[in-house]
Design a protein around this motif. Structure first.
Motif, mmCIF file in Angstrom:
data_model
loop_
_atom_site.group_PDB
_atom_site.id
_atom_site.type_symbol
_atom_site.label_atom_id
_atom_site.label_comp_id
_atom_site.label_asym_id
_atom_site.label_seq_id
_atom_site.Cartn_x
_atom_site.Cartn_y
_atom_site.Cartn_z
ATOM 1 N N HIS A 1 0.846 -1.193 0.000
ATOM 2 C CA HIS A 1 0.000 0.000 0.000
ATOM 3 C C HIS A 1 0.880 1.240 0.000
ATOM 4 N N SER A 2 1.317 1.722 -1.151
ATOM 5 C CA SER A 2 2.209 2.869 -1.185
ATOM 6 C C SER A 2 1.929 3.765 -2.380
ATOM 7 N N LEU A 3 1.654 5.033 -2.084
ATOM 8 C CA LEU A 3 1.533 6.006 -3.166
ATOM 9 C C LEU A 3 2.881 6.260 -3.831
ATOM 10 N N LEU A 4 3.962 5.958 -3.114
ATOM 11 C CA LEU A 4 5.288 6.218 -3.654
ATOM 12 C C LEU A 4 5.588 5.378 -4.885
ATOM 13 N N ASP A 5 4.812 4.333 -5.100
ATOM 14 C CA ASP A 5 5.011 3.495 -6.283
ATOM 15 C C ASP A 5 4.463 4.143 -7.547
ATOM 16 N N ASP A 6 3.713 5.221 -7.404
ATOM 17 C CA ASP A 6 3.143 5.884 -8.572
ATOM 18 C C ASP A 6 3.314 7.393 -8.406
ATOM 19 N N ALA A 7 4.405 7.896 -8.948
ATOM 20 C CA ALA A 7 4.729 9.315 -8.791
ATOM 21 C C ALA A 7 3.655 10.206 -9.415
ATOM 22 N N ILE B 1 0.374 9.778 -9.387
ATOM 23 C CA ILE B 1 -0.721 9.975 -8.430
ATOM 24 C C ILE B 1 -0.285 10.950 -7.342
ATOM 25 N N VAL B 2 0.945 10.797 -6.866
ATOM 26 C CA VAL B 2 1.441 11.698 -5.830
ATOM 27 C C VAL B 2 1.407 13.144 -6.324
ATOM 28 N N ARG B 3 1.839 13.370 -7.550
ATOM 29 C CA ARG B 3 1.834 14.729 -8.099
ATOM 30 C C ARG B 3 0.411 15.274 -8.197
ATOM 31 N N GLN B 4 -0.525 14.432 -8.614
ATOM 32 C CA GLN B 4 -1.916 14.872 -8.728
ATOM 33 C C GLN B 4 -2.472 15.284 -7.366
ATOM 34 N N VAL B 5 -2.222 14.458 -6.359
ATOM 35 C CA VAL B 5 -2.736 14.740 -5.018
ATOM 36 C C VAL B 5 -2.121 16.023 -4.473
ATOM 37 N N GLU C 1 1.288 3.994 2.499
ATOM 38 C CA GLU C 1 2.529 4.732 2.685
ATOM 39 C C GLU C 1 2.425 6.105 2.028
ATOM 40 N N ASP C 2 2.894 7.139 2.751
ATOM 41 C CA ASP C 2 2.839 8.528 2.292
ATOM 42 C C ASP C 2 1.401 8.994 2.101
ATOM 43 N N PHE C 3 0.534 8.613 3.057
ATOM 44 C CA PHE C 3 -0.877 8.968 3.005
ATOM 45 C C PHE C 3 -1.112 10.444 3.276
ATOM 46 N N ARG C 4 -0.104 11.144 3.823
ATOM 47 C CA ARG C 4 -0.338 12.499 4.332
ATOM 48 C C ARG C 4 -0.969 13.444 3.318
ATOM 49 N N GLY D 1 -10.578 8.075 -5.552
ATOM 50 C CA GLY D 1 -11.530 7.008 -5.866
ATOM 51 C C GLY D 1 -11.146 6.193 -7.079
ATOM 52 N N LEU D 2 -10.522 6.845 -8.077
ATOM 53 C CA LEU D 2 -10.214 6.149 -9.332
ATOM 54 C C LEU D 2 -8.736 5.800 -9.487
ATOM 55 N N GLU D 3 -7.845 6.637 -8.950
ATOM 56 C CA GLU D 3 -6.413 6.444 -9.180
ATOM 57 C C GLU D 3 -5.715 5.677 -8.061
ATOM 58 N N VAL D 4 -6.002 6.008 -6.812
ATOM 59 C CA VAL D 4 -5.308 5.364 -5.691
ATOM 60 C C VAL D 4 -5.461 3.842 -5.689
ATOM 61 N N PRO D 5 -6.641 3.271 -6.053
ATOM 62 C CA PRO D 5 -6.741 1.802 -6.074
ATOM 63 C C PRO D 5 -5.715 1.123 -6.983
ATOM 64 N N ARG D 6 -5.094 1.873 -7.885
ATOM 65 C CA ARG D 6 -4.067 1.269 -8.760
ATOM 66 C C ARG D 6 -2.853 0.793 -7.981
ATOM 67 N N VAL D 7 -2.578 1.398 -6.817
ATOM 68 C CA VAL D 7 -1.420 0.987 -6.025
ATOM 69 C C VAL D 7 -1.823 0.063 -4.881
ATOM 70 N N LEU D 8 -3.085 -0.348 -4.849
ATOM 71 C CA LEU D 8 -3.569 -1.235 -3.794
ATOM 72 C C LEU D 8 -3.761 -2.651 -4.341
ATOM 73 N N PRO D 9 -3.728 -3.642 -3.468
ATOM 74 C CA PRO D 9 -4.056 -5.004 -3.915
ATOM 75 C C PRO D 9 -5.478 -5.065 -4.446
#
Length: 413
Positions: free
Chosen positions: A11-17, A19-23, A115-118, A256-264
């Motif tokens: 569970h890490s946003l760091l795996d998809d830069a 998504i992190v930039r969008q957030v 990870e990096d949920f902040r 809702g649409l992008e974050v699930p890409r980095v989840l199981p």
């Protein structure tokens, strides 16, 4: 955060830069344009006498626009109906935002495990603060308006908790309201799931998508006003509110649409919960309202409130005249009914496009089959049956000077 020292978790946003930039960009922009101070200043400056004779929205966004009442109203009555649309529409928004404040916190609990949920939770924290400002503004103006013009509530209501029926005028009863409360409490018990945390934002985005479309139109009255500094304060608040909500919708879309890409992949149970949530949205948004185009109220539940309005000094109809006008507005086809049906159909199509990439939804939810099942003929048939029942109990309203808000809000006719 150094990726090499991150916790051992999928569970890490760091795996998809991306998504992190969008957030982070959404948070930066929402912080920069935060309309809270402007809304607070507008509420402090509000005085009904300054804007009592002005439209607050485009004319088509008026209570019962395009019905017999609108067609036969005087210019002053049309202004009143336009202002009442604002009061009624944003009374519903208050209810939705009360629920949003609570459920934002619930969603954040699940997102803690990413990870990096902040940056995601910082977005939700900012939005929650903004929602409190919105609620204060809408309640302050709506309640002042109804108190001064009618001396009673018609579309407003006392502050409410989030474990209740969100739709103010709903096709509901006490058992259904209780059952919805049970479902909401059950969802909070599942808050530890990162996937379900993200999917609350999916459902939030779906529920607010039509609002985004309608509120953009409401905001244009102020945006295009020839003299903004002299525009009615409620119109300015609509514009500022839409600015905030545009970023809130972006948060819903990203999480809702992008974050699930980095989840199981979701479990069977998680998929079932999300599908139940979307089905509930379809159920809540099945109806459309000729009274407030753009809000999915169950119009038979509005019969009593409309009757009180028609009997008020603003329209001064007698008992028989009020009932006849009710029947003409809600039970006969009109430009208003057709406009409300078009808004509903537009919402169905926009919902379908929004969930198109969501593979874990059922075909019935992806196609919005239940919501799409309503239409003008069914709407009129439902209202005619309900009006026949309403007439039998309307005598209780005839000589009653004051009804409790519970008798007006959320009750089926």
């Amino acid at each position: 955060m150094h990726r090499g020292l991150a916790q051992a978790t999928p569970h890490s946003l760091l795996d998809d830069a991306r998504i992190v930039r969008q957030v982070e960009l959404n948070l930066k922009r929402n912080t920069a344009q935060d309309a809270s101070e402007a809304i607070e200043a507008a509420v402090a400056a509000y005085c009904l006498s300054d804007c009592r004779s002005s439209l607050w929205n485009l004319e088509t966004f008026s209570l019962l626009w395009g019905t017999a009442l609108w067609n036969e109203a005087s210019p002053a009555q049309r202004v009143l109906l336009n202002q009442l649309y604002w009061v009624a529409y944003y009374s519903q928004i208050v209810s939705a935002e009360i629920a949003t404040i609570f459920l934002n916190h619930v969603a954040a609990v699940g997102l803690y495990a990413i990870e990096d949920f902040r940056p995601v939770c910082d977005n939700l924290d900012l939005e929650t603060r903004q929602e409190r400002v919105h609620i204060h503004a809408f309640k302050t103006i709506g309640e002042d308006f109804e108190h001064r013009l009618f001396g009673r509530r018609i579309f407003t209501y006392p502050m409410r908790h989030p474990f209740t029926e969100t739709m103010i005028f709903a096709d509901s009863n006490r058992f259904q309201t209780w059952w919805k409360s049970v479902q909401l409490r059950a969802f909070t018990a599942m808050a530890g799931s990162p996937f379900l945390g993200s999917q609350y934002l999916l459902i939030r985005g779906l529920r607010t998508l039509n609002g985004k479309i309608v509120q953009h139109k409401l905001s244009q009255f102020f945006a295009n006003h020839a003299e903004r500094e002299r525009a009615p304060i409620p119109a300015a608040i609509s514009w500022h509110h839409f600015s905030d909500e545009s970023f809130h919708f972006n948060t819903s879309r990203i999480v809702g649409l992008e974050v699930p890409r980095v989840l199981p992949a979701p479990s069977a149970f998680e998929r079932w919960v999300v599908n139940r949530g979307v089905a509930g949205c379809q159920l809540d948004h099945y109806h459309f309202s000729v009274a407030v185009n753009g809000i999915f109220w169950f119009d038979p539940a509005l019969f009593a409130a409309t009757y009180l309005l028609l009997r008020s000094p603003s329209f001064a109809l007698d008992h028989a005249g009020a009932l006849r006008m009710l029947e003409r507005c809600y039970c006969e086809d009109s430009d208003g009914v057709q406009a409300a049906a078009r808004t509903h159909a537009e919402a169905v199509e926009s919902y379908r496009r929004f969930v198109e990439p969501v593979t874990w939804l059922s075909a019935a939810n992806r196609e919005m089959r239940h919501m799409a099942g309503n239409g003008v003929d069914r709407y009129l048939q439902t209202n005619r049956r309900a009006f026949a029942r309403f007439q039998h109990r309307a005598s209780a309203l005839k000589d009653q000077p004051q009804l409790a808000p519970a008798d007006l809000a959320g009750s089926s006719a």
